[in-house]
Design a protein around this motif. Sequence first.
Motif, PDB file in Angstrom:
ATOM      1  N   SER A 140       6.273   4.294   2.246  1.00 38.12           N
ATOM      2  CA  SER A 140       7.543   3.824   1.831  1.00 38.12           C
ATOM      3  C   SER A 140       8.456   3.983   3.083  1.00 38.12           C
ATOM      4  CB  SER A 140       8.102   4.296   0.744  1.00 38.12           C
ATOM      5  OG  SER A 140       8.820   5.618   0.784  1.00 38.12           O
TER       6      SER A 140
ATOM      7  N   TRP B  37      -7.371  -4.944  -5.927  1.00 40.39           N
ATOM      8  CA  TRP B  37      -7.040  -3.881  -5.151  1.00 40.39           C
ATOM      9  C   TRP B  37      -6.724  -2.555  -6.179  1.00 40.39           C
ATOM     10  CZ3 TRP B  37      -2.320  -1.471  -5.896  1.00 40.39           C
ATOM     11  CH2 TRP B  37      -1.196  -2.328  -6.413  1.00 40.39           C
ATOM     12  N   ASN B  38      -5.961  -2.936  -7.204  1.00 39.04           N
ATOM     13  CA  ASN B  38      -5.569  -1.614  -8.156  1.00 39.04           C
ATOM     14  C   ASN B  38      -6.477  -1.309  -9.075  1.00 39.04           C
ATOM     15  OD1 ASN B  38      -3.973   0.334  -9.337  1.00 39.04           O
ATOM     16  ND2 ASN B  38      -2.404  -1.252 -10.086  1.00 39.04           N
TER      17      ASN B  38
ATOM     18  N   GLU C  90       9.350   0.992   0.424  1.00 34.07           N
ATOM     19  CA  GLU C  90       8.808  -0.315  -0.247  1.00 34.07           C
ATOM     20  C   GLU C  90       9.122  -1.407   0.296  1.00 34.07           C
ATOM     21  OE1 GLU C  90       6.924  -1.688  -4.324  1.00 34.07           O
ATOM     22  OE2 GLU C  90       8.838  -0.541  -4.396  1.00 34.07           O
TER      23      GLU C  90
ATOM     24  N   ASP D  39      -3.947  -0.712   1.318  1.00 37.27           N
ATOM     25  CA  ASP D  39      -4.609  -0.656   0.141  1.00 37.27           C
ATOM     26  C   ASP D  39      -5.460  -2.005  -0.122  1.00 37.27           C
ATOM     27  OD1 ASP D  39      -5.444   0.052  -2.368  1.00 37.27           O
ATOM     28  OD2 ASP D  39      -3.706   0.601  -3.270  1.00 37.27           O
TER      29      ASP D  39
ATOM     30  N   TYR E 179       6.671 -10.508  -1.819  1.00 38.79           N
ATOM     31  CA  TYR E 179       6.098  -9.165  -2.028  1.00 38.79           C
ATOM     32  C   TYR E 179       4.534  -9.139  -1.844  1.00 38.79           C
ATOM     33  CZ  TYR E 179       5.228  -4.657  -4.005  1.00 38.79           C
ATOM     34  OH  TYR E 179       4.814  -3.066  -3.874  1.00 38.79           O
ATOM     35  N   ARG E 180       3.979  -8.393  -0.869  1.00 40.32           N
ATOM     36  CA  ARG E 180       2.590  -8.292  -0.895  1.00 40.32           C
ATOM     37  C   ARG E 180       2.160  -6.823  -0.689  1.00 40.32           C
ATOM     38  NH1 ARG E 180       3.420  -6.177   3.274  1.00 40.32           N
ATOM     39  NH2 ARG E 180       3.742  -7.433   5.420  1.00 40.32           N
ATOM     40  N   VAL E 181       1.059  -6.332  -0.878  1.00 42.16           N
ATOM     41  CA  VAL E 181       0.561  -5.185  -0.704  1.00 42.16           C
ATOM     42  C   VAL E 181      -0.331  -5.256   0.659  1.00 42.16           C
ATOM     43  CG1 VAL E 181      -1.025  -3.166  -1.562  1.00 42.16           C
ATOM     44  CG2 VAL E 181       0.300  -4.403  -3.268  1.00 42.16           C
TER      45      VAL E 181
ATOM     46  N   PHE F 270       6.342  -3.732   2.407  1.00 34.18           N
ATOM     47  CA  PHE F 270       5.660  -4.617   1.356  1.00 34.18           C
ATOM     48  C   PHE F 270       6.121  -5.709   1.049  1.00 34.18           C
ATOM     49  CE2 PHE F 270       4.165  -0.530   0.666  1.00 34.18           C
ATOM     50  CZ  PHE F 270       3.042  -0.306  -0.014  1.00 34.18           C
TER      51      PHE F 270
ATOM     52  N   TRP G  81       0.570   5.733  -0.877  1.00 34.45           N
ATOM     53  CA  TRP G  81       1.318   4.556  -0.030  1.00 34.45           C
ATOM     54  C   TRP G  81       2.142   5.037   0.699  1.00 34.45           C
ATOM     55  CZ3 TRP G  81       2.348  -0.198  -3.860  1.00 34.45           C
ATOM     56  CH2 TRP G  81       1.271  -0.646  -4.315  1.00 34.45           C
TER      57      TRP G  81
END
Length: 352
Positions: A72, A62-63, A74, A92, A85-87, A78, A70
């Motif tokens: 927030s 992804w990055n 966060e 994205d 934690y996960r995007v 996220f 993004w």
Amino acid sequence: MTTELETLMNRHHGEFAALQGIDGSSLLVLPKGGRLLGLVPGRTDAPLPFWTPAKAASPDHWNVGGDRTWISPELEYFMDSEGQYRVPGSLDPGNWTLESLSAEEIRLGMDGVLHHITSAMPIQFQIKKRFSLLPNPLLHNGSTASLADPSVSYAGCETTTELSLEPLGNEDHHAAAEGNGYCNLWSILQLPSDGEALIPTFGGARPLTMFADSQPETLEILPSGARIPCGGAAKFKLSFDAIASTGRFGYIRRLSEDVSTLIIRQFAVHPAGIYPDYPPGQPSYRGSCVQVFNDGGQFGKFAELEYHAPALPIWKPGHSTDRSELFYFSGPSSSIERIAERMLGMPVMERE
């Protein structure tokens, strides 16, 4: 115009959209992920300013670096229900599409759903972005005319971002979110972690530590701002509030004894606005306007210069617009340092 970066992204992530100015400078936008990935000065020997990871060659990663948007806080959007934690994939890479491309601008758009963890409330959001080239500001202002060194390369970009949201969920979700639930545009610029972040401030303010393995060893707080060296093994994120933030920051890199690069971002700051990104354990904090992140080499050796726009409440429909400018300079170190000091109003790193 073909570059190694364009070839890499075209092969694995879809085609670029590009604009080229009359001065030969250009910008490269990747619709997938809604990213600005390249600012290219007219002089082709100037390096690209942004960080691009080795994993960018993977179509599933992804990055891919650059400048992204993004939402927030966060810790509200996220983290999953188990605290991991996960995007969010809805954000994205999201479902960005190229809405239009002309000689003057690039337009992208996407929409999706996010979940606010504390209130358990889902929100429907839409983001639209417009990119256009910017002329060299040193040529348009009398106070900087003497800094317009012909040996300095330049490229610039203006980005306008719009956020619209609609609350979803039931009455209980709305009641839980009212007064506590917010979302805001969050701009993240990824840069190679061998430079120094230059953060002008009002009153020599000290940053709030969002998280840190250890503090940067040579962080300097000056009456006019903070100098934050990036790189090394320390992972940290520092935050400056809206009262302290001037609406401009920079990042300078010494590529050799004689050559440096400088990127400067200009954006709007609203001291009475709500900036709801918060550090762990402080969910009522409302002051995170400007942030500097250093990955400590753990994710690919990059730094991030970030800023937040004022937030919208998520318990009612809302719309916000944010506009920022990026100026990129590359050339002799002495000229780059003079530009940095004039545009940021603070001293840069000591020359060896």
